[in-house]
Design an enzyme around this catalytic site. Structure first.
Site, PDB file in Angstrom:
ATOM      1  N   ASP A 140       0.795  -1.230   0.000  1.00 47.96           N
ATOM      2  CA  ASP A 140       0.000   0.000   0.000  1.00 47.96           C
ATOM      3  C   ASP A 140       0.830   1.283   0.000  1.00 47.96           C
ATOM      4  O   ASP A 140       0.350   2.340   0.405  1.00 47.96           O
ATOM      5  CB  ASP A 140      -0.976   0.011   1.190  1.00 47.96           C
ATOM      6  CG  ASP A 140      -2.137   0.977   0.973  1.00 47.96           C
ATOM      7  OD1 ASP A 140      -2.555   1.135  -0.191  1.00 47.96           O
ATOM      8  OD2 ASP A 140      -2.613   1.570   1.949  1.00 47.96           O
ATOM      9  N   ASP A 178      -3.716  -4.525  -5.362  1.00 47.53           N
ATOM     10  CA  ASP A 178      -2.883  -3.358  -5.703  1.00 47.53           C
ATOM     11  C   ASP A 178      -1.456  -3.692  -6.102  1.00 47.53           C
ATOM     12  O   ASP A 178      -0.746  -2.839  -6.631  1.00 47.53           O
ATOM     13  CB  ASP A 178      -2.792  -2.335  -4.563  1.00 47.53           C
ATOM     14  CG  ASP A 178      -4.100  -1.642  -4.261  1.00 47.53           C
ATOM     15  OD1 ASP A 178      -5.053  -1.809  -5.017  1.00 47.53           O
ATOM     16  OD2 ASP A 178      -4.156  -0.930  -3.246  1.00 47.53           O
ATOM     17  N   ASP A 327     -12.346   2.079   5.233  1.00 54.04           N
ATOM     18  CA  ASP A 327     -11.212   2.218   4.322  1.00 54.04           C
ATOM     19  C   ASP A 327     -10.024   2.899   4.989  1.00 54.04           C
ATOM     20  O   ASP A 327      -8.915   2.851   4.467  1.00 54.04           O
ATOM     21  CB  ASP A 327     -11.617   3.049   3.107  1.00 54.04           C
ATOM     22  CG  ASP A 327     -12.676   2.363   2.265  1.00 54.04           C
ATOM     23  OD1 ASP A 327     -12.634   1.129   2.157  1.00 54.04           O
ATOM     24  OD2 ASP A 327     -13.547   3.065   1.723  1.00 54.04           O
TER      25      ASP A 327
END
Length: 353
Positions: A140, A178, A327
């Site tokens: 991330d 991701d 989130d």
């Protein structure tokens, strides 16, 4: 636009359950923006019939469901808490989430034990568990869900442990949200770091596919995370897509199902017809617009999880992001990434068609 997601906070609850007699709950993730809308289950309780396994929330494995409904998710536990507090209307609304199959996120802590427990419970219910492997180094880009394995060797040991834990049981694994797309944006995962990441993902696919009933889907971003299909397909090939069952789109995002199907279809063409899955967990009202990926208001649950999508090449709609789990703090002091947020969960369920 990258998607942020989290495992840590939810895994604290999970491990607490694993230490006692109740087992695990759901881990989680984050999101971005979306599109059209979808369907959602009715708010009526999911009542079991004789012979169906149930847990404290009274959840059943309904006929025709391919995927496992866990009674140990954050949403299921909250249903029990709401009933105990004399709040039946909210509990019934929350069942629109709790009574549906969700995904078990696996992060740094206790992944092998959690994978073994959840896959075993799913097998006992004659259902397929869905997992999200989320522990790649440099995860991330240092944002809300920063973390991951300390180095390549640690990651290889971690993913091998997860594969071993799944054994010969049925499971679908969405691999490292991701991770591929971040090698193509401004994240900074370039050069040797990107090459290492591709190698780790290919290793993960190889290890998981040693298990006879495990399906693997590499994360492939979303329609709003602008990528050249040729460039992305090249990165996915380096990451072992040839040995995987396919790829996943819209993880923790909000784009509508039609748009995701079109995006996935273009990428599938570039990948010689590879199939894909779509995260429909929060795409019922589409995106809020702009760059609103972090807990955007007014969103809704999307199509229920199913392997019967009616779309060629789309293997399933899945709730990869667990609805109701934050989130991140979003600069507004909201719950940390992965923490269950009841008002947001109720909003998603109430807005669902």
């Amino acid at each position: 636009m990258a998607i942020r997601r989290a495992v840590g906070a939810a895994l604290v609850v999970l491990l607490a359950g694993a230490a006692g007699c109740s087992g695990s709950t759901g881990g989680s993730n984050g999101g971005s923006s979306g599109g059209r809308g979808g369907t959602a289950p009715a708010a009526a309780p999911n009542v079991a019939t004789p012979g169906q396994a149930t847990g404290p929330a009274g959840l059943a494995q309904l006929p025709g469901q391919a995927f496992y409904v866990s009674d140990r998710t954050n949403a299921a536990r909250q249903v029990v808490a709401l009933r105990g507090q004399g709040r039946p209307a909210e509990a019934d609304t929350l069942l629109r989430i709790a009574a549906q199959p969700s995904s078990q996120w696996l992060g740094e802590q206790g992944a092998k034990e959690i994978a073994e427990q959840v896959s075993r419970r799913a097998a006992e219910a004659d259902r397929t568990a869905v997992f999200v492997a989320y522990n790649i180094p440099h995860r991330d880009c240092g944002l809300y869900s920063a973390g991951g394995a300390a180095d390549a060797a640690s990651y290889r040991a971690w993913i091998s442990g997860v594969a071993e834990a799944l054994g010969d049981r049925k499971a679908w694994v969405v691999l490292e949200p991701d991770a591929v797309a971040h090698t193509l944006d401004t994240c900074g995962i370039k050069g040797d770091l990107a090459a290492e990441r591709y190698g780790l993902l290919a290793f993960a696919v190889q290890e998981l596919k040693k298990r006879p009933q495990v399906r693997v889907y590499l994360d492939a971003g979303n329609p709003g995370w602008a990528q050249d299909p040729a460039e992305l397909s090249t990165a996915l090939r380096k990451s072992g897509i040839a040995a995987a069952d396919g790829f996943a789109v819209n993880v923790a995002n909000f784009y509508d199902t039609d748009r995701n199907a079109a995006y996935g279809g273009r990428l599938s063409t570039a990948l010689d017809g590879k199939h894909f899955v779509i995260d429909t967990s929060r795409n019922g009202n589409g995106p809020l617009g702009g760059d609103a990926w972090c807990n955007p208001p007014g969103r809704a649950l999307g199509e229920r999880p199913t392997a019967d999508t009616g779309r060629p090449g789309v293997d399933a709609y899945l709730w990869i992001k667990n609805p109701g789990e934050s989130d991140g703090e979003c600069g507004r002091g909201e719950p940390r990434a992965g923490e269950f947020w009841l008002p947001y969960a109720l909003g998603l369920a109430q807005a669902a068609r």
